[in-house]
Design a protein around this motif. Sequence first.
Motif, mmCIF file in Angstrom:
data_model
loop_
_atom_site.group_PDB
_atom_site.id
_atom_site.type_symbol
_atom_site.label_atom_id
_atom_site.label_comp_id
_atom_site.label_asym_id
_atom_site.label_seq_id
_atom_site.Cartn_x
_atom_site.Cartn_y
_atom_site.Cartn_z
ATOM 1 N N MET A 183 -2.957 10.163 1.707
ATOM 2 C CA MET A 183 -2.709 9.603 2.850
ATOM 3 C C MET A 183 -2.198 8.670 3.254
ATOM 4 S SD MET A 183 -5.751 11.531 4.102
ATOM 5 C CE MET A 183 -6.527 13.460 3.557
ATOM 6 N N ASP A 184 -0.681 7.996 4.215
ATOM 7 C CA ASP A 184 -0.924 7.382 4.612
ATOM 8 C C ASP A 184 -0.775 6.330 6.443
ATOM 9 O OD1 ASP A 184 0.518 4.775 4.542
ATOM 10 O OD2 ASP A 184 2.244 5.158 3.967
ATOM 11 N N GLU A 185 -1.743 6.040 6.366
ATOM 12 C CA GLU A 185 -1.945 5.535 7.571
ATOM 13 C C GLU A 185 -2.100 7.130 8.468
ATOM 14 O OE1 GLU A 185 -1.539 1.849 9.004
ATOM 15 O OE2 GLU A 185 -0.250 1.112 6.755
ATOM 16 N N PRO A 186 -2.820 7.820 8.466
ATOM 17 C CA PRO A 186 -3.059 9.052 9.449
ATOM 18 C C PRO A 186 -2.901 8.800 10.541
ATOM 19 C CG PRO A 186 -5.165 9.348 7.048
ATOM 20 C CD PRO A 186 -4.238 8.118 7.206
ATOM 21 N N LYS A 206 0.746 -1.096 -0.137
ATOM 22 C CA LYS A 206 0.149 0.169 -0.311
ATOM 23 C C LYS A 206 0.841 1.180 -0.126
ATOM 24 C CE LYS A 206 -1.625 -0.801 4.328
ATOM 25 N NZ LYS A 206 -1.222 -2.432 4.460
ATOM 26 N N THR A 207 1.972 1.633 0.563
ATOM 27 C CA THR A 207 2.825 2.628 1.511
ATOM 28 C C THR A 207 3.789 2.535 0.230
ATOM 29 O OG1 THR A 207 2.861 2.905 3.889
ATOM 30 C CG2 THR A 207 4.334 3.790 1.903
ATOM 31 N N THR A 208 4.111 1.021 -0.288
ATOM 32 C CA THR A 208 4.740 1.566 -1.830
ATOM 33 C C THR A 208 4.117 2.153 -2.808
ATOM 34 O OG1 THR A 208 5.937 -0.159 -1.053
ATOM 35 C CG2 THR A 208 6.183 0.276 -3.511
HETATM 36 MG MG LIG Z 1 2.947 1.070 4.828
#
Ligand SMILES: [Mg+2]
Lengths: 389, 296
Positions: A158-161, A43-45
């Motif tokens: 937004m990454d796991e904000p 996901k982050t990638t």
């Molecule tokens: Mg991640």
Amino acid sequence: MGRLVLDKVRKQYGDGVVAVKGLDIDVADGEFLVLLGPSGCGKTTALRMVAGLEEITDGTIELDGRVLNDVEPRARDVAMVFQNYALYPHMSVRANIGFPLKQRKLGKAEREERIGAVAETLGLVEQLDKKPGQLSGGQRQRVAMGRAIVREPSLFLMDEPLSNLDAKLRVQMRIEIHAVQRRFGTTTLYVTHDQVEAMTLGDRVAVMREGVLQQIATPAEAYGAPANVFVATFLGNPGMNLFDGELEVDGDAVAVRIGEARVPLDEAELRSQPAVRARGGGAVVVGVRPECLVVPNGIATDRGLGAKVELTEDLGSNVLAYFSIPGMHRTPVAPAAVDGKSPAAAGARDAWALGRFGRNIHFDSGSSVRLALEPGAMRFFDPDSGTAI
Amino acid sequence: MEAATAPTARPGLWDRMVERVPPIHRSPSRAAQIVGMLLLAISAIFPLLFMLSGALRTPADWNHSQLGLPTTSSLEAFTSAWGSANIGLYIRNSAIVTTGTVILSLIVAATAGYAFSQQDWRGKRATYLFVLAWLAVPPVALMVPVYYEMSSLGLINTYWSVILLYTALNTPFNVYLMTSYLRGLPDELMEAARIDGAGIHATFVQVILPMARPALATLAVFNVLYAWNEFVFALLLLQTESVKTATVGVLQLQGRFSVNYPVLVAGLLLTSLPVIGVYLFFQRYLVRAIVAGAVK
Ligand SMILES: [Mg+2]
Ligand SMILES: Nc1ncnc2c1ncn2[C@@H]1O[C@H](COP(=O)(O)OP(=O)(O)OP(=O)(O)O)[C@@H](O)[C@H]1O
């Protein structure tokens, strides 16, 4: 404007790890799309490739028809909110929020005006002259949001904000993020592994697993009609029950044998998965959501299962009950899909069925009960591929 | 010792020291450690006291004994040191050389550290290793080539000779420290800056430099101490009176045939005062940097 299109996007890291494998996603302008999946699924990638922080190995990413692959992050017109907020510790809240504006060489007056407006929206007016170190977690989160909003970008990333906040604050900030996004109507790509966030925030959710998109649908669709056994068990807490079944097609009548029970398919099930009848018989995997197992309360029904109560867990708001069903075991399909969420999910041969009931129900351990299936409760999957039939 | 267990009404030095130690560490071995550190502290301060008491002696007293309490309260040794050598000038020269060295060193360290820690470029690793390799080269081994090079550049007897040389000699360490420090900063800060529109230059000035302040302060102190105290190259490269630095210049006080020791130590004391001041002022940064390095 902000229509984001990922076309066969692939990411291979230098050490050979392929984190994202051919991702196709089309996010409409103004849509809130949640990328959901277990830890390490890429996901982050994916998000970082959209931001420009990570090179795209293959495929294209387009924003409003403009290919972003070789565009510098700052020229992409996207704003990002990081998990740890990434606020500049030496700058005041005002300077943090104003940072993107300063880079765009906006005049001081206009900067102040926009900072003020954002601070107003996010309830940060009192905090403007403080340093991030003097703020609470929720306030820092708001500042990070403010720094993104103030730019009026085409796309929020937004990454796991919310993952650094405690449970209560998380709910509150979730609602605020939702409100802010609705208000500005900015296209948003939101990464989380929290399915409650995904269900509540997303216009659609994209479920990923090991770099591969499993399903992209509205939260209700993904929950009610999962594309495969992975999505079925990943969504929902606890996930869907998966039973080994044997399909019996006899003219118009279609039924499935689950252990010793024989359950006829109802109208809704036949309509939503017409390919089931077409199979003409054979092994299938039957999925039933825990809340779709009900106690029939004396009403006769032919859609039922005999079951033995093994264990109950009182969660306060409701009761989880684990049942063994004579002659039935959980399907061994794709055991990796089952994230060990419950005793029944371990993929063991004598696995249990799991039901979720209202708090006023009481089961005696060891007693035998008869469970009914709600209308439309059953979903059918191919036992080899695990995909929905 | 008793004070540790039975606090007195007015906490003395011992109590305050003990108070900072968690109870679990208030043990005899801890006391031994503290005593050990006191001994270290005394051995560090002894040379200063020695110089002070030496400067407050008449030459006759000095010949009699160099130890013990001062025998005179007259500041004659100081005034005669100041008068018989250009100590004011030397201190000024040292200040110029030190300031130049520190400014140049910090610029080099910060920019190089940024490049090594945050930027990606071809040959980065090799370059970094090359820079670090110079840590292993003893400066004295460079004396002849440095002298030769400086004369061909026409820099002998100029401030620039030592400023450039000191900067060069300290660059491996400075760059190493700066790079490690900047590597420790969270990547997200730089990434956020990139996304928010800051280019390399703006990121450096607005994000990296302010966050690197502790490391810069530490390096400033190290480099001040080095540049102020350096002797060998200063002696080699700064030979005319007008550019001599304090460490070299103060040797004027050492006559060819006889030495007036009280005057010499008075001169030494005068020339070390500025650097002692700098040290005292910045020592919290030194401690912080050393501790930070230890914990990381
Ligand atoms: Mg991640
Ligand atoms: N810089 C990197 N170099 C090499 N491999 C990486 C790098 N970053 C991530 N990976 C690998 O890529 C895969 C996907 O990682 P990613 O961070 O995108 O997962 P994620 O879905 O965000 O997980 P999480 O929910 O834990 O944040 C993982 O196997 C991870 O180990």
